[in-house]
Design an enzyme around this catalytic site. Sequence first.
Site, PDB file in Angstrom:
ATOM      1  N   ALA A 130      40.146  30.123  35.841  1.00 29.10           N
ATOM      2  CA  ALA A 130      39.973  30.035  34.394  1.00 29.10           C
ATOM      3  C   ALA A 130      40.954  29.010  33.836  1.00 29.10           C
ATOM      4  O   ALA A 130      41.930  28.638  34.489  1.00 29.10           O
ATOM      5  CB  ALA A 130      40.206  31.394  33.756  1.00 29.10           C
ATOM      6  N   GLY A 180      38.762  32.923  38.370  1.00 30.37           N
ATOM      7  CA  GLY A 180      37.421  32.957  37.811  1.00 30.37           C
ATOM      8  C   GLY A 180      36.425  32.154  38.621  1.00 30.37           C
ATOM      9  O   GLY A 180      35.236  32.482  38.655  1.00 30.37           O
ATOM     10  N   GLU A 186      35.317  34.434  41.302  1.00 28.72           N
ATOM     11  CA  GLU A 186      34.450  35.473  40.750  1.00 28.72           C
ATOM     12  C   GLU A 186      33.063  34.933  40.407  1.00 28.72           C
ATOM     13  O   GLU A 186      32.066  35.643  40.517  1.00 28.72           O
ATOM     14  CB  GLU A 186      35.118  36.109  39.538  1.00 28.72           C
ATOM     15  CG  GLU A 186      36.335  36.940  39.952  1.00 28.72           C
ATOM     16  CD  GLU A 186      37.080  37.539  38.784  1.00 28.72           C
ATOM     17  OE1 GLU A 186      37.190  38.771  38.726  1.00 28.72           O
ATOM     18  OE2 GLU A 186      37.566  36.768  37.930  1.00 28.72           O
ATOM     19  N   GLU A 191      45.397  36.286  40.253  1.00 32.13           N
ATOM     20  CA  GLU A 191      45.644  36.826  38.922  1.00 32.13           C
ATOM     21  C   GLU A 191      46.907  37.685  38.800  1.00 32.13           C
ATOM     22  O   GLU A 191      47.657  37.530  37.814  1.00 32.13           O
ATOM     23  CB  GLU A 191      44.420  37.623  38.438  1.00 32.13           C
ATOM     24  CG  GLU A 191      43.239  36.770  38.011  1.00 32.13           C
ATOM     25  CD  GLU A 191      42.271  36.460  39.148  1.00 32.13           C
ATOM     26  OE1 GLU A 191      41.146  36.037  38.881  1.00 32.13           O
ATOM     27  OE2 GLU A 191      42.671  36.645  40.326  1.00 32.13           O
TER      28      GLU A 191
END
Length: 246
Positions: A63, A106, A109, A129
């Site tokens: 992200a 992200g 994911e 994370e």
Amino acid sequence: MGESRLRIDARDDRVVATLDRPDRRNAIDQALVDELHALCAELEETPRTLIVTGTDGIFAAGADIAQLRERTGDDARRGINATVFDRIRHLPMPVIAAVDGYALGGGAELAYAADIRLGTPNARFGNPEPGLGIIAAAGASWRLPEIVGHARASELLLTTRTLGADEALAWGLLSSVHEPDELLDAAHAIVDRIAATSVRATILTKRALLAPRADHPRIDGELQAELFDSPDKRARMTAFLERKKR
């Protein structure tokens, strides 16, 4: 309007979506999330197989940390990334992630949300994370155990270590590994195989795969009933029997 973060190659039976923020290592920001939602809307209306890939030897390095740092608890409850990844996961037709280089946070994911993942020897998966004071909350905690098993998912998510291509292949996170210049060809070859089958049967097979265990075998019978009564089933089986006679 800013520059597009998503490069789209749309064809009759497939769409290739290329994450295109090479200056930010294809980091997933709000603008990219919005573009992914727009793509999902198109593919929900006109189902086609989706190939997701990155640029410049990177799938997505996570992200956008600058945006993530400013997000609040209310943003977390909205599930900004989780919502779009879940939408991608539930697209009617299959989703293929073609991963070259880093798929982190992200980005990992997003790859976990695909039905099929292909990689290169340079592919690297990881969820760093906790090192940033947060959890992997956009699908890793439930999708990764489904893919590689609870123990292996626990190791990756709790230690934040990065998984290389060979180990990802051995664990079943990747279906196959290809040289970078052959990766998209391999993804297209899979789409070719999908395109040769019944579109409706493919859609219903994916629906069955995503159904909760408690819904089986009831849902299988319901989906099969629709297909048994379809003209496409009769035409395909008749063609098969005619070929057998030759």
